[in-house]
Each structure stands twice: as C-alpha cells, then as structure tokens.
Design an enzyme around this catalytic site. Structure first.
Site, short mmCIF file in Angstrom:
data_model
loop_
_atom_site.label_atom_id
_atom_site.label_comp_id
_atom_site.label_asym_id
_atom_site.label_seq_id
_atom_site.Cartn_x
_atom_site.Cartn_y
_atom_site.Cartn_z
N TRP A 10 46.77 28.30 45.48
CA TRP A 10 47.29 28.30 44.10
C TRP A 10 46.24 28.70 43.08
O TRP A 10 46.55 28.96 41.94
CB TRP A 10 47.83 26.92 43.73
CG TRP A 10 49.03 26.48 44.50
CD1 TRP A 10 49.63 27.11 45.57
CD2 TRP A 10 49.79 25.30 44.27
NE1 TRP A 10 50.70 26.38 46.01
CE2 TRP A 10 50.83 25.26 45.23
CE3 TRP A 10 49.70 24.25 43.34
CZ2 TRP A 10 51.76 24.23 45.28
CZ3 TRP A 10 50.63 23.22 43.38
CH2 TRP A 10 51.65 23.21 44.35
N LYS A 11 44.98 28.65 43.48
CA LYS A 11 43.86 28.92 42.55
C LYS A 11 43.98 27.99 41.34
O LYS A 11 44.46 26.87 41.49
CB LYS A 11 43.83 30.40 42.17
CG LYS A 11 43.83 31.30 43.41
CD LYS A 11 43.51 32.73 43.13
CE LYS A 11 43.56 33.52 44.42
NZ LYS A 11 43.19 34.91 44.27
N HIS A 97 35.68 31.75 49.51
CA HIS A 97 36.59 32.70 48.87
C HIS A 97 35.78 33.68 48.02
O HIS A 97 34.76 33.30 47.43
CB HIS A 97 37.61 31.95 48.01
CG HIS A 97 38.71 32.85 47.54
ND1 HIS A 97 38.57 33.68 46.46
CD2 HIS A 97 39.95 33.06 48.04
CE1 HIS A 97 39.70 34.38 46.32
NE2 HIS A 97 40.55 34.01 47.26
N GLU A 99 36.20 34.77 45.17
CA GLU A 99 36.01 34.34 43.77
C GLU A 99 34.88 33.33 43.67
O GLU A 99 34.14 33.30 42.69
CB GLU A 99 37.34 33.78 43.21
CG GLU A 99 38.33 34.91 42.97
CD GLU A 99 39.80 34.56 43.15
OE1 GLU A 99 40.14 33.37 43.15
OE2 GLU A 99 40.60 35.51 43.32
N GLU A 169 39.98 38.88 53.73
CA GLU A 169 40.52 39.21 52.41
C GLU A 169 39.70 40.33 51.79
O GLU A 169 38.67 40.05 51.15
CB GLU A 169 40.46 37.98 51.50
CG GLU A 169 41.25 36.80 52.00
CD GLU A 169 41.69 35.90 50.86
OE1 GLU A 169 42.89 35.63 50.77
OE2 GLU A 169 40.86 35.49 50.05
N GLY A 175 44.71 40.08 44.25
CA GLY A 175 45.28 40.03 42.90
C GLY A 175 45.44 41.40 42.26
O GLY A 175 45.70 41.49 41.05
N SER A 215 47.03 40.44 48.03
CA SER A 215 48.32 41.00 47.61
C SER A 215 49.36 41.02 48.73
O SER A 215 50.20 41.91 48.81
CB SER A 215 48.14 42.41 47.03
OG SER A 215 47.32 42.34 45.88
N GLY A 236 47.85 34.22 47.50
CA GLY A 236 47.52 33.78 46.15
C GLY A 236 48.75 33.84 45.26
O GLY A 236 49.62 32.95 45.30
N GLY A 237 48.86 34.89 44.47
CA GLY A 237 49.94 35.04 43.48
C GLY A 237 51.33 34.71 44.02
O GLY A 237 52.10 33.99 43.36
#
Ligand code: PGA
Length: 253
Positions: A10-11, A97, A99, A169, A175, A215, A236-237
């Site tokens: 969910w980030k 991750h 990020e 990833e 994203g 994605s 993710g999204g």
C-alpha cells in the site's frame, strides 16, 4: 513446491477509515472465492498492522510490513523492530524496496541485516531487487540484480534461504504504467533462479517464490503470471482498490 503469492504494497496511502474499508471489502470478496491459487498478503503502513493482523484471523490473507529496522532494539527513534512485528503476528515484511534504496540510502549491506533480523524472528522477508532505467538501457540489468542478490542474500544458509521470497521490480516499471513484458520478466526471473541454483542447489531454487512488481495490474497480471518462473506479484497502485487487487489475486490459471 513453491507458493504463488500476491502481495499488496500500500506504500504511504490511505487514512485509517479508508484502510478499514479496503480490508472489509477484500474480506467480502475473498469469502466468495471457492478456491484461491495464490497466497494473499497485505502490506499496509505500520499504524494499521495490528488492525489488519486481527482481521486476518477471520479471513484468507496474511499480513506484512513494508520495512523493518536493521537493529534489534534500543535507542533508534522512529524505528520498528522485527521482534515488534513478530509480536503482532505478522508473517511477511518487504525489504530493500527501490523507494527505500533511493530515499533512505538503503544499501545491499543494510538489506542483508534487515533480512537477518526478520529471519531471526520467523518473519518471511520479501526481498526486492531490480535495475534502474539507465542500467537497463546500458544492458546492465543482469549484473545489477546479481550484485543485489549476492551482496544482500548469499551469506544466508540454504535453510535460511528456504524462508525468503524475492521480488523482481525493475525500477523503471514502478508506478510508471510501464510494465516489463512477460518475456523480460520471465528472462530475469529465470536468471535469478539460476543464481540461487548455482549457490544453493536446484531444490532451494525451485522452492523459492519469485514475484514480479512494477505496474502489474488487473489487465496484465494473467499474462505475467503465466510464465513458469513468475510466482506472483508485488502490487503497488493496483492493490489500493479491492476490485483490481482481487482480479490480480485470481489471475493464476
Ligand atoms: P506499482 O508498485 O505496482 O505501483 O508499480 C509496485 C511496487 O513498488 O511494489
């Protein structure tokens, strides 16, 4: 036999009431499925972990955190330890991750420490790897991923390695709406599995789940998951909407 896994990352999204609504919606949808061909893992932000862990008792999903401290305990303001996660009954935790690597300077050595903290607390690390766009353009993607895997994971014993999940990833796909093609994903997943086989033997390699992330969505999941070395996704999204996430969860044929 390795597991198929679909994990929702969910980030830093959703307020508490929205998170509760999403989990309730997912629970209703999961209840209606006769057979699930994948393990479902929800990775919400820290403040919602306890709520999700409690709700998971009544449903068909497991819960994971998005990060963990590399330290065991003590004066580390703002950090959360693996033992705290274990005390909430969590089964999984994302580590490394892109990020975290980009915004928090997480190196392969830090990822290695985090993985060891998690394993010591019986939590399965979902270890992320993947190349940046310039690295792919320079055709360095295999070197980059090999270095990440070797430096962060190859000090583990074969037995420890049996308790981890890998997520490939490609950073250019996260994203961005640009998904790796099924061929690109399969090629890298097969490469990762061959690295594991070389180091730990075929049995460990065949039993390691390797997820794709970047994605991945309700439309492309089936095509990605159809590849023999793609054992699910880190989403993710598309994990933020119950309908989309469930389409991904049910994409295994
Ligand atoms: P995305 O993110 O599905 O939004 O691309 C995947 C991830 O970062 O785990």
């Amino acid at each position: 036999m390795r597991k198929n896994i679909v994990a929702g990352n969910w980030k830093m999204n959703k307020r508490f009431d929205e998170a509760l609504e999403l989990v309730n919606d997912l629970m209703e949808r999961l209840e209606k499925e006769n057979e699930l061909n994948a393990m479902v893992v929800l990775c919400p932000p820290y403040p919602y972990l306890e709520m999700c862990s409690d709700m998971s008792q009544e449903s068909y999903f497991a819960v994971g955190a998005q990060d963990v401290s590399e330290q065991e305990s003590g004066a580390y303001t703002g950090e959360v330890s693996a033992s705290m996660l274990e005390s909430l009954g969590l089964d999984y935790c994302i580590v490394g991750h892109s990020e975290r690597r980009a915004y928090h300077h997480e190196t392969n050595a830090v990822v290695e420490k985090k993985v060891k903290q998690l394993l010591a607390n019986n939590i399965c690390p979902i270890v992320c790897c993947g190349e940046l766009l310039p690295e792919r353009e320079a055709e360095k993607q295999f070197d980059v991923v090999k270095e990440q895997i070797t430096e962060s994971l190859f000090s583990l014993s074969a037995e420890e390695f049996g308790n981890i999940v890998i997520a490939y990833e490609p950073v250019w796909a996260i994203g961005t709406g640009k998904t790796a093609t099924p061929q690109q994903a399969q090629e890298m997943h097969a490469f990762i599995r061959s690295l594991i086989a070389e180091k730990y033997g075929n049995e460990v390699a065949e039993n390691t789940s390797i997820l794709y992330g970047g994605s991945c969505n309700a439309k492309n999941a089936e095509e990605l998951f159809a590849n023999k070395d793609v054992d699910g996704g880190l989403i993710g999204g598309a994990s933020l909407k119950a309908e989309d996430f469930m389409k991904i969860v049910t994409s295994f044929k």
